[in-house]
Design a protein around this motif. Structure first.
Motif, short mmCIF file in Angstrom:
data_model
loop_
_atom_site.label_atom_id
_atom_site.label_comp_id
_atom_site.label_asym_id
_atom_site.label_seq_id
_atom_site.Cartn_x
_atom_site.Cartn_y
_atom_site.Cartn_z
N PRO A 103 0.94 -1.19 -0.05
CA PRO A 103 0.19 -0.01 0.03
C PRO A 103 0.61 1.23 -0.01
O PRO A 103 1.98 1.33 0.62
N VAL A 104 0.45 2.31 -0.54
CA VAL A 104 0.89 3.49 -0.40
C VAL A 104 0.81 4.37 1.06
O VAL A 104 -0.14 4.20 1.39
N LYS A 105 1.77 5.14 1.25
CA LYS A 105 1.60 5.79 2.20
C LYS A 105 1.94 7.20 2.10
O LYS A 105 2.98 7.87 1.48
N ILE A 106 0.88 8.03 2.28
CA ILE A 106 0.98 9.71 2.24
C ILE A 106 1.40 10.21 3.45
O ILE A 106 0.41 10.21 4.37
N GLU A 107 2.60 10.72 3.70
CA GLU A 107 2.50 11.52 5.11
C GLU A 107 2.05 12.73 5.35
O GLU A 107 1.61 13.50 4.59
#
Length: 167
Positions: A103-107
């Motif tokens: 999965p993608v992680k957007i901080e």
């Protein structure tokens, strides 16, 4: 798929397409919200958005209409996802098995421009920006602005904010 909220009437002046969520958050119908969404305070999910299962969102996230967020992706606080942006989770679709997903992680405070695609496994760092229509194939470091296909470094977030008049 989420349906319209209660009909408007004298006792309920809520627009039909506004779906109140916990923590002073809202979704706009029609949209799809998968099971086990965890979201913070003051979030907004636009009409026609698709939020997958087990997605986490911090406080003050803004998901614009038509955005697609795949299962298990995570968004930090104050993340903006532009209209029709796509966050993927499967590098080799269709795997059919979540053990192969990444999965993608957007901080925190990151911006994903409209129509951008973030390929499975990418991390968008704190205060980073991905330009509209871009295709991200690798991680974006904190405080950088990337754009293009494939996306590449364009400038610092400080330069970007200065151009926007937010110095």
């Amino acid at each position: 798929m989420l349906s319209e909220s209660e009909n408007m009437g004298e006792d309920n002046p809520v627009p039909k397409n506004r779906i109140p969520l916990a923590n002073n958050s809202v979704a706009w119908s029609p949209c799809m919200i998968g099971e086990n969404l965890t979201h913070g305070h003051d979030c907004s999910i636009g009409a026609m958005a698709h939020i997958g299962r087990n997605v986490t969102m911090g406080d003050k996230c803004r998901i614009q209409g038509g955005a697609y967020i795949a299962d298990d992706c995570s968004l930090g606080n104050s993340v903006f996802i532009g209209p029709n942006a796509t966050l993927l989770n499967d590098k080799y679709p269709p795997s059919g098995d979540s053990k192969y997903w990444s999965p993608v992680k957007i901080e925190d405070n990151a911006v994903i421009g409209g129509g951008a695609t973030v390929i499975a496994g990418c991390i968008v760092g704190i205060d980073a920006v991905l330009g509209a229509g871009s295709v991200l194939t690798r991680d974006v470091p904190a405080g950088e602005v990337w754009a293009g296909n494939p996306a590449k470094f364009m400038m610092s977030r400080k330069q970007y904010d200065s151009k926007r008049g937010n110095s």
